[in-house]
Design a protein around this motif. Structure first.
Motif, PDB file in Angstrom:
ATOM      1  N   PRO A  73       4.035  -1.308   4.517  1.00 47.52           N
ATOM      2  CA  PRO A  73       3.896   0.115   4.176  1.00 47.52           C
ATOM      3  C   PRO A  73       3.607   0.345   2.698  1.00 47.52           C
ATOM      4  O   PRO A  73       2.858   1.262   2.331  1.00 47.52           O
ATOM      5  N   LEU A  74       4.189  -0.488   1.825  1.00 47.21           N
ATOM      6  CA  LEU A  74       3.946  -0.337   0.391  1.00 47.21           C
ATOM      7  C   LEU A  74       2.504  -0.673   0.033  1.00 47.21           C
ATOM      8  O   LEU A  74       1.883  -0.003  -0.799  1.00 47.21           O
ATOM      9  N   VAL A  75       1.980  -1.717   0.676  1.00 46.43           N
ATOM     10  CA  VAL A  75       0.590  -2.129   0.394  1.00 46.43           C
ATOM     11  C   VAL A  75      -0.392  -1.036   0.801  1.00 46.43           C
ATOM     12  O   VAL A  75      -1.369  -0.756   0.093  1.00 46.43           O
ATOM     13  N   PHE A  76      -0.124  -0.385   1.946  1.00 48.97           N
ATOM     14  CA  PHE A  76      -1.044   0.646   2.434  1.00 48.97           C
ATOM     15  C   PHE A  76      -0.777   2.022   1.825  1.00 48.97           C
ATOM     16  O   PHE A  76      -1.595   2.925   1.965  1.00 48.97           O
ATOM     17  N   SER A  77       0.352   2.195   1.155  1.00 44.29           N
ATOM     18  CA  SER A  77       0.697   3.508   0.601  1.00 44.29           C
ATOM     19  C   SER A  77       0.371   3.641  -0.882  1.00 44.29           C
ATOM     20  O   SER A  77       0.221   4.755  -1.388  1.00 44.29           O
ATOM     21  N   TYR A  78       0.263   2.525  -1.585  1.00 46.44           N
ATOM     22  CA  TYR A  78       0.043   2.567  -3.039  1.00 46.44           C
ATOM     23  C   TYR A  78      -1.166   1.722  -3.420  1.00 46.44           C
ATOM     24  O   TYR A  78      -1.458   0.712  -2.781  1.00 46.44           O
ATOM     25  N   ARG A  79      -1.805   2.140  -4.483  1.00 44.39           N
ATOM     26  CA  ARG A  79      -2.985   1.422  -4.952  1.00 44.39           C
ATOM     27  C   ARG A  79      -2.646   0.461  -6.083  1.00 44.39           C
ATOM     28  O   ARG A  79      -3.352  -0.519  -6.296  1.00 44.39           O
ATOM     29  N   ARG A  80      -1.579   0.751  -6.827  1.00 45.73           N
ATOM     30  CA  ARG A  80      -1.215  -0.094  -7.963  1.00 45.73           C
ATOM     31  C   ARG A  80       0.081  -0.848  -7.677  1.00 45.73           C
ATOM     32  O   ARG A  80       1.008  -0.314  -7.065  1.00 45.73           O
ATOM     33  N   ALA A  81       0.140  -2.083  -8.171  1.00 47.55           N
ATOM     34  CA  ALA A  81       1.305  -2.924  -7.928  1.00 47.55           C
ATOM     35  C   ALA A  81       2.560  -2.328  -8.544  1.00 47.55           C
ATOM     36  O   ALA A  81       3.640  -2.387  -7.953  1.00 47.55           O
ATOM     37  N   VAL A  82       2.445  -1.735  -9.737  1.00 48.01           N
ATOM     38  CA  VAL A  82       3.616  -1.192 -10.426  1.00 48.01           C
ATOM     39  C   VAL A  82       4.211  -0.015  -9.659  1.00 48.01           C
ATOM     40  O   VAL A  82       5.437   0.158  -9.601  1.00 48.01           O
ATOM     41  N   ASP A  83       3.363   0.807  -9.044  1.00 48.24           N
ATOM     42  CA  ASP A  83       3.854   1.943  -8.255  1.00 48.24           C
ATOM     43  C   ASP A  83       4.586   1.463  -6.997  1.00 48.24           C
ATOM     44  O   ASP A  83       5.647   2.003  -6.635  1.00 48.24           O
ATOM     45  N   ALA A  84       4.023   0.464  -6.330  1.00 56.21           N
ATOM     46  CA  ALA A  84       4.657  -0.092  -5.134  1.00 56.21           C
ATOM     47  C   ALA A  84       5.996  -0.731  -5.488  1.00 56.21           C
ATOM     48  O   ALA A  84       6.977  -0.603  -4.750  1.00 56.21           O
ATOM     49  N   ASP A  85       6.051  -1.405  -6.636  1.00 52.90           N
ATOM     50  CA  ASP A  85       7.278  -2.060  -7.071  1.00 52.90           C
ATOM     51  C   ASP A  85       8.378  -1.042  -7.350  1.00 52.90           C
ATOM     52  O   ASP A  85       9.523  -1.198  -6.903  1.00 52.90           O
ATOM     53  N   ASN A  86       8.040   0.010  -8.085  1.00 52.36           N
ATOM     54  CA  ASN A  86       9.034   1.033  -8.421  1.00 52.36           C
ATOM     55  C   ASN A  86       9.570   1.733  -7.173  1.00 52.36           C
ATOM     56  O   ASN A  86      10.779   1.918  -7.004  1.00 52.36           O
ATOM     57  N   ALA A  87       8.653   2.139  -6.293  1.00 50.65           N
ATOM     58  CA  ALA A  87       9.070   2.838  -5.072  1.00 50.65           C
ATOM     59  C   ALA A  87       9.848   1.917  -4.140  1.00 50.65           C
ATOM     60  O   ALA A  87      10.869   2.316  -3.564  1.00 50.65           O
ATOM     61  N   GLY A  88       9.385   0.679  -4.009  1.00 47.32           N
ATOM     62  CA  GLY A  88      10.033  -0.262  -3.095  1.00 47.32           C
ATOM     63  C   GLY A  88      11.450  -0.602  -3.511  1.00 47.32           C
ATOM     64  O   GLY A  88      12.359  -0.649  -2.677  1.00 47.32           O
ATOM     65  N   ARG A  89      11.657  -0.833  -4.812  1.00 45.06           N
ATOM     66  CA  ARG A  89      13.000  -1.172  -5.272  1.00 45.06           C
ATOM     67  C   ARG A  89      13.980  -0.022  -5.042  1.00 45.06           C
ATOM     68  O   ARG A  89      15.146  -0.233  -4.717  1.00 45.06           O
ATOM     69  N   LYS A  90      13.499   1.206  -5.219  1.00 42.54           N
ATOM     70  CA  LYS A  90      14.363   2.372  -4.971  1.00 42.54           C
ATOM     71  C   LYS A  90      14.740   2.479  -3.495  1.00 42.54           C
ATOM     72  O   LYS A  90      15.903   2.719  -3.152  1.00 42.54           O
ATOM     73  N   ILE A  91      13.751   2.284  -2.624  1.00 43.32           N
ATOM     74  CA  ILE A  91      14.003   2.406  -1.181  1.00 43.32           C
ATOM     75  C   ILE A  91      14.987   1.334  -0.712  1.00 43.32           C
ATOM     76  O   ILE A  91      15.985   1.633  -0.040  1.00 43.32           O
ATOM     77  N   VAL A  92      14.718   0.072  -1.073  1.00 39.63           N
ATOM     78  CA  VAL A  92      15.594  -1.023  -0.644  1.00 39.63           C
ATOM     79  C   VAL A  92      16.984  -0.851  -1.240  1.00 39.63           C
ATOM     80  O   VAL A  92      18.003  -1.066  -0.563  1.00 39.63           O
ATOM     81  N   ALA A 134       6.449  -9.112  -2.677  1.00 40.78           N
ATOM     82  CA  ALA A 134       5.284  -9.540  -1.905  1.00 40.78           C
ATOM     83  C   ALA A 134       4.208  -8.456  -1.912  1.00 40.78           C
ATOM     84  O   ALA A 134       3.009  -8.744  -2.027  1.00 40.78           O
ATOM     85  N   ALA A 135       4.628  -7.183  -1.790  1.00 37.36           N
ATOM     86  CA  ALA A 135       3.664  -6.073  -1.833  1.00 37.36           C
ATOM     87  C   ALA A 135       2.986  -5.997  -3.191  1.00 37.36           C
ATOM     88  O   ALA A 135       1.760  -5.821  -3.293  1.00 37.36           O
ATOM     89  N   GLY A 136       3.780  -6.137  -4.255  1.00 42.24           N
ATOM     90  CA  GLY A 136       3.197  -6.121  -5.600  1.00 42.24           C
ATOM     91  C   GLY A 136       2.230  -7.273  -5.816  1.00 42.24           C
ATOM     92  O   GLY A 136       1.162  -7.100  -6.419  1.00 42.24           O
ATOM     93  N   THR A 137       2.588  -8.454  -5.319  1.00 42.81           N
ATOM     94  CA  THR A 137       1.707  -9.622  -5.444  1.00 42.81           C
ATOM     95  C   THR A 137       0.400  -9.404  -4.691  1.00 42.81           C
ATOM     96  O   THR A 137      -0.684  -9.736  -5.190  1.00 42.81           O
ATOM     97  N   ALA A 138       0.493  -8.830  -3.490  1.00 36.00           N
ATOM     98  CA  ALA A 138      -0.714  -8.576  -2.693  1.00 36.00           C
ATOM     99  C   ALA A 138      -1.631  -7.565  -3.383  1.00 36.00           C
ATOM    100  O   ALA A 138      -2.852  -7.774  -3.459  1.00 36.00           O
ATOM    101  N   LEU A 139      -1.055  -6.482  -3.892  1.00 36.45           N
ATOM    102  CA  LEU A 139      -1.876  -5.460  -4.565  1.00 36.45           C
ATOM    103  C   LEU A 139      -2.495  -6.009  -5.840  1.00 36.45           C
ATOM    104  O   LEU A 139      -3.651  -5.705  -6.164  1.00 36.45           O
ATOM    105  N   HIS A 140      -1.758  -6.812  -6.581  1.00 31.25           N
ATOM    106  CA  HIS A 140      -2.307  -7.426  -7.800  1.00 31.25           C
ATOM    107  C   HIS A 140      -3.448  -8.372  -7.459  1.00 31.25           C
ATOM    108  O   HIS A 140      -4.468  -8.410  -8.155  1.00 31.25           O
ATOM    109  N   SER A 141      -3.282  -9.129  -6.381  1.00 31.14           N
ATOM    110  CA  SER A 141      -4.341 -10.067  -5.973  1.00 31.14           C
ATOM    111  C   SER A 141      -5.598  -9.321  -5.543  1.00 31.14           C
ATOM    112  O   SER A 141      -6.722  -9.745  -5.836  1.00 31.14           O
ATOM    113  N   ILE A 142      -5.413  -8.173  -4.863  1.00 31.23           N
ATOM    114  CA  ILE A 142      -6.563  -7.368  -4.434  1.00 31.23           C
ATOM    115  C   ILE A 142      -7.280  -6.752  -5.618  1.00 31.23           C
ATOM    116  O   ILE A 142      -8.509  -6.758  -5.706  1.00 31.23           O
TER     117      ILE A 142
END
Length: 235
Positions: A73-92, A134-142
């Motif tokens: 969900p993080l990979v498909f919801s965010y375009r930047r790795a930093v945004d996915a990281d911030n949101a994901g850490r809060k949710i978890v 993992a989501a941040g790594t995937a977005l950075h790789s893309i």
């Protein structure tokens, strides 16, 4: 044109097979760490080589599932790795705090939870934040067309698998695990009792009850059935 479509289809199939193979490798690594810790605490490491690849990988499916549920969900919801990281850490973090608070309150009120909830919290602690990474790594790789963070990600996963297994089983014994309800009690036609530990390549690993206390691999036959006796009857 048809030829180009055929090539693209084969290329897509190859990538899908690669992804599935990679996930199977990760599941195997996690499953191996888990089984190693379980058998080490039980004192029967000799069983580990008898497991098939499918047996071991199956033990790691829960870890892959947790990472995927958080990462995708993080990979498909965010375009930047930093945004996915911030949101994901809060949710978890909020999910973990909620679970731990609920369990703590329930204990104060005298409720006792199944051991599976305890396992889920441990897995979320280790693999929840790993899913965010993992989501941040995937977005950075893309974004940057580079896979330089993939090897550290794999290393972090394997280290997490080892420490999660140790946290769950490192200080346990057969008696403590049995008291938590992790094993089923089975009975043979001749009246012998044993604790069912796990399935091993089409056979079952059991621990004989009583003074023997030995571990044996038995065939899957109608001779054995789940016993109605109390679990603590197996010492």
């Amino acid at each position: 044109m048809a030829n180009a479509k055929e090539i693209n289809f084969l290329e897509l199939g190859g990538k899908l097979a690669g992804v599935l193979g990679f996930l199977a490798f990760l599941a195997y690594g996690c499953g191996y760490a888990r089984l190693f810790m379980i058998y080490k605490s039980l004192g029967c490491l000799w069983v580990l080589p008898f497991h098939s690849f499918q047996d071991v990988a199956y033990e790691g499916v829960m870890s892959i599932f947790i990472i995927s549920v958080i990462a995708l969900p993080l990979v498909f919801s965010y375009r930047r790795a930093v945004d996915a990281d911030n949101a994901g850490r809060k949710i978890v973090g909020m999910v973990l705090i909620g679970l731990i608070a609920a369990v703590g309150l329930a204990h104060l009120l005298g409720y006792r939870f199944d051991y599976r909830l305890h396992d889920l919290i441990i897995y979320l602690c280790w693999y929840g934040f790993l899913g965010v990474a993992a989501a941040g790594t995937a977005l950075h790789s893309i974004d940057y067309k580079t896979y330089k963070y993939l090897p550290p990600m794999i290393g972090a996963f394997l280290v997490s698998a080892i420490f999660a297994g140790y946290q769950l089983y490192g200080d346990e014994s057969f008696q403590s695990l049995n008291d938590k309800g992790r094993f089923k009690l089975v009975e043979s036609n001749s009246g012998e009792h044993a604790a069912l530990i796990s399935a091993v390549s089409g056979k079952f690993l059991v621990r004989w009850c009583g003074t023997d206390g030995s571990y044996r691999l038995i065939s899957n036959t109608d001779e054995w059935a789940v016993s109605r006796s109390r679990q603590d009857a197996c010492q």
